[in-house]
Write an enzyme that holds these catalytic residues in place. Structure first.
Site, PDB file in Angstrom:
ATOM      1  N   HIS A  84       0.794  -1.233   0.000  1.00  0.00           N
ATOM      2  CA  HIS A  84       0.000   0.000   0.000  1.00  0.00           C
ATOM      3  C   HIS A  84       0.831   1.289   0.000  1.00  0.00           C
ATOM      4  CE1 HIS A  84      -4.489   0.965   1.054  1.00  0.00           C
ATOM      5  NE2 HIS A  84      -4.063   1.641   0.017  1.00  0.00           N
TER       6      HIS A  84
ATOM      7  N   ASP B 177      -7.592  -1.830  -0.311  1.00  0.00           N
ATOM      8  CA  ASP B 177      -6.632  -2.792   0.218  1.00  0.00           C
ATOM      9  C   ASP B 177      -7.393  -4.105   0.409  1.00  0.00           C
ATOM     10  OD1 ASP B 177      -5.071  -4.391   1.976  1.00  0.00           O
ATOM     11  OD2 ASP B 177      -4.062  -2.613   2.747  1.00  0.00           O
TER      12      ASP B 177
ATOM     13  N   HIS C 157      -6.694  -1.411   8.016  1.00  0.00           N
ATOM     14  CA  HIS C 157      -5.728  -0.578   8.746  1.00  0.00           C
ATOM     15  C   HIS C 157      -5.889   0.906   8.427  1.00  0.00           C
ATOM     16  CE1 HIS C 157      -3.974  -4.600   7.878  1.00  0.00           C
ATOM     17  NE2 HIS C 157      -3.725  -4.563   9.175  1.00  0.00           N
TER      18      HIS C 157
ATOM     19  N   ASP D 126      -6.987  -6.458   2.296  1.00  0.00           N
ATOM     20  CA  ASP D 126      -7.199  -6.916   3.674  1.00  0.00           C
ATOM     21  C   ASP D 126      -8.386  -6.217   4.346  1.00  0.00           C
ATOM     22  OD1 ASP D 126      -6.197  -4.520   4.893  1.00  0.00           O
ATOM     23  OD2 ASP D 126      -4.154  -5.289   4.830  1.00  0.00           O
TER      24      ASP D 126
ATOM     25  N   ASP E 233     -10.021  -0.538   3.912  1.00  0.00           N
ATOM     26  CA  ASP E 233      -8.838  -1.157   4.524  1.00  0.00           C
ATOM     27  C   ASP E 233      -9.180  -1.674   5.919  1.00  0.00           C
ATOM     28  OD1 ASP E 233      -6.132  -1.700   5.214  1.00  0.00           O
ATOM     29  OD2 ASP E 233      -5.433   0.099   4.194  1.00  0.00           O
TER      30      ASP E 233
ATOM     31  N   HIS F 180       4.254   0.669   4.235  1.00  0.00           N
ATOM     32  CA  HIS F 180       2.864   0.405   3.812  1.00  0.00           C
ATOM     33  C   HIS F 180       1.867   0.784   4.911  1.00  0.00           C
ATOM     34  CE1 HIS F 180       2.043  -4.004   5.385  1.00  0.00           C
ATOM     35  NE2 HIS F 180       2.684  -3.288   6.275  1.00  0.00           N
TER      36      HIS F 180
ATOM     37  N   GLU G 176      -2.053  -4.700  -2.041  1.00  0.00           N
ATOM     38  CA  GLU G 176      -1.766  -5.692  -0.993  1.00  0.00           C
ATOM     39  C   GLU G 176      -2.165  -7.127  -1.355  1.00  0.00           C
ATOM     40  OE1 GLU G 176      -0.148  -5.403   2.129  1.00  0.00           O
ATOM     41  OE2 GLU G 176       0.364  -3.297   1.800  1.00  0.00           O
TER      42      GLU G 176
ATOM     43  N   ASP H 116      -3.171   2.948   8.208  1.00  0.00           N
ATOM     44  CA  ASP H 116      -2.003   3.313   7.402  1.00  0.00           C
ATOM     45  C   ASP H 116      -1.658   4.788   7.544  1.00  0.00           C
ATOM     46  OD1 ASP H 116      -1.889   0.696   6.626  1.00  0.00           O
ATOM     47  OD2 ASP H 116      -2.571   1.019   4.567  1.00  0.00           O
TER      48      ASP H 116
HETATM   49  N1  LIG Z   1      -1.008  -1.638   4.228  1.00  0.00           N
HETATM   50  C1  LIG Z   1      -1.000  -2.451   5.271  1.00  0.00           C
HETATM   51  N2  LIG Z   1      -1.261  -3.707   5.136  1.00  0.00           N
HETATM   52  N3  LIG Z   1      -0.723  -1.895   6.445  1.00  0.00           N
HETATM   53  C2  LIG Z   1      -0.616  -2.627   7.663  1.00  0.00           C
HETATM   54  C3  LIG Z   1       0.025  -1.804   8.744  1.00  0.00           C
HETATM   55  C4  LIG Z   1       0.184  -2.572  10.028  1.00  0.00           C
HETATM   56  C5  LIG Z   1       0.746  -1.768  11.187  1.00  0.00           C
HETATM   57  N4  LIG Z   1      -0.146  -0.748  11.610  1.00  0.00           N
HETATM   58  C6  LIG Z   1       2.100  -1.166  10.814  1.00  0.00           C
HETATM   59  O1  LIG Z   1       2.213   0.021  10.721  1.00  0.00           O
HETATM   60  O2  LIG Z   1       3.038  -1.902  10.594  1.00  0.00           O
END
Ligand SMILES: NC(=[NH2+])NCCC[C@H](N)C(=O)O
Length: 327
Positions: free
Chosen positions: A99, A229, A127, A231, A125, A142, A273, A129
């Site tokens: 991402h 994303d 998350h 996920d 998403d 990401h 992702e 991010d």
């Molecule tokens: N694009 C993603 N899958 N991001 C996940 C981030 C997970 C976690 N918050 C980190 O900063 O490492």
């Protein structure tokens, strides 16, 4: 009439960003080649006017914090491409990669649209991010694109494209969020970003949420983007991700919801992702990516055709009126 981004965009230009070094697990860098060769995607390509453009290979300067310089160079190249596609008045579809590529995608789009207005963004998403290099525990970039698009974090990443923040907080909506750290939540809540957490999606249904999100991201903008994303979806629909999180969005309900929102103001879509080696035997995630593209662009084309047809009828009846008044 209010100006919108509904320019006569005809060809869908698919840009690939083969990046994965900013993710928790390596492998997203293979997503573009898998989609490009996918029989599901080839089928979709026969039903919508899609043409592949450039595939950007990532610049490797290491992992975690040392990935910063590489990600900056990769995102600069991607921003250059996305800006060109938008300036050429084509539809833009970006396939990541992890991402972190969102910094490139939306910096290019925002810069291209700047003379016409601000852009909105729906971020689907698990998350947020929204870390900066200072607040991230993992150092994985990401987990940082949203902060940088809002103008926070590493100076070089923030100023890819033009020098302005690429997104204003009130033009951003986050959908499906359920896995985050407090520093990123504090930043987004302080800025007033509208976050539709997973429990709100669960309560109201994804259709209701997407309709409100679409309203919010188009209220003050020239048009909006979709950053998806994988996920964000439940793992039963998208097993092939590097940072899975339970209880995600029902992908079928999401696709149905897309059919009910106004896509005529959609400027660009990004799907990220996808980590092919984690897909199951049915290639469920690969199929989901293909279906998302098909439904988004078939629906958008249908909506634009309807709008144009109505406009043509209105024009015709106005002409008839004028002629009869003149007689
Ligand atoms: N694009 C993603 N899958 N991001 C996940 C981030 C997970 C976690 N918050 C980190 O900063 O490492």
């Amino acid at each position: 009439m209010k100006k919108t981004a509904q320019l006569a965009r005809q060809m869908i230009k698919a840009i690939g960003c083969a990046n994965g070094l900013a993710g928790r697990q390596l492998g997203c860098e293979n997503a573009v080649e898998v989609i490009k060769a996918s029989p599901y995607f080839t089928n979709v390509q026969q039903r919508i006017p899609l043409e592949w453009g450039k595939i950007i290979e990532e610049v490797n300067t290491g992992r975690h914090a040392s990935a910063l310089s590489g990600v900056t160079q990769t995102c600069r190249q991607l921003a250059h491409e996305t800006r060109q596609v938008i300036e050429n008045k084509d539809e833009l579809l970006v396939f990541g990669g992890d991402h972190s590529c969102a910094i490139g995608t939306w910096s290019g789009v925002a810069t291209a649209m700047r003379p016409h207005g601000d852009i909105g963004l729906i971020w689907v998403d698990a998350h947020m991010d929204a870390h900066t290099p200072d607040t991230s525990d993992t150092g994985n970039i990401h987990g940082m694109p949203v902060a940088h698009l809002l103008g926070f974090g590493d100076k070089n990443l923030v100023k890819i494209g033009d020098r302005m923040p690429k997104l204003l907080p009130h033009n951003l909506c986050m959908v499906g969020i359920r896995d985050y750290e407090s520093a990123e939540q504090e930043l987004l809540e302080r800025l007033g970003v509208r976050i539709f957490y997973a429990n709100e999606v669960e309560k109201r249904g994804i259709q209701d949420v997407m309709q409100e999100a679409q309203y919010l991201v188009t209220r003050n903008t020239i048009g909006y983007g979709l950053s998806i994303d994988l996920d964000g979806f439940d793992v039963s629909y998208a097993p092939a991700v590097g940072t899975p999180s339970a209880d995600g969005i029902n992908a079928l309900e999401f696709i149905k919801a897309l059919l009910t929102i106004d896509l005529t103001k959609l400027i660009a879509t990004e799907i990220v992702e996808f980590l092919p080696r984690f897909d199951d035997n049915q290639r469920t995630s690969e199929q989901l990516v293909s279906s998302l593209v098909e439904y988004i662009y078939k629906t958008k084309q249908f909506q634009i055709n309807s709008v144009n047809e109505i406009a043509a009828r209105v024009n015709k009846s106005e002409t008839i009126q004028k002629v009869s008044q003149a007689m």
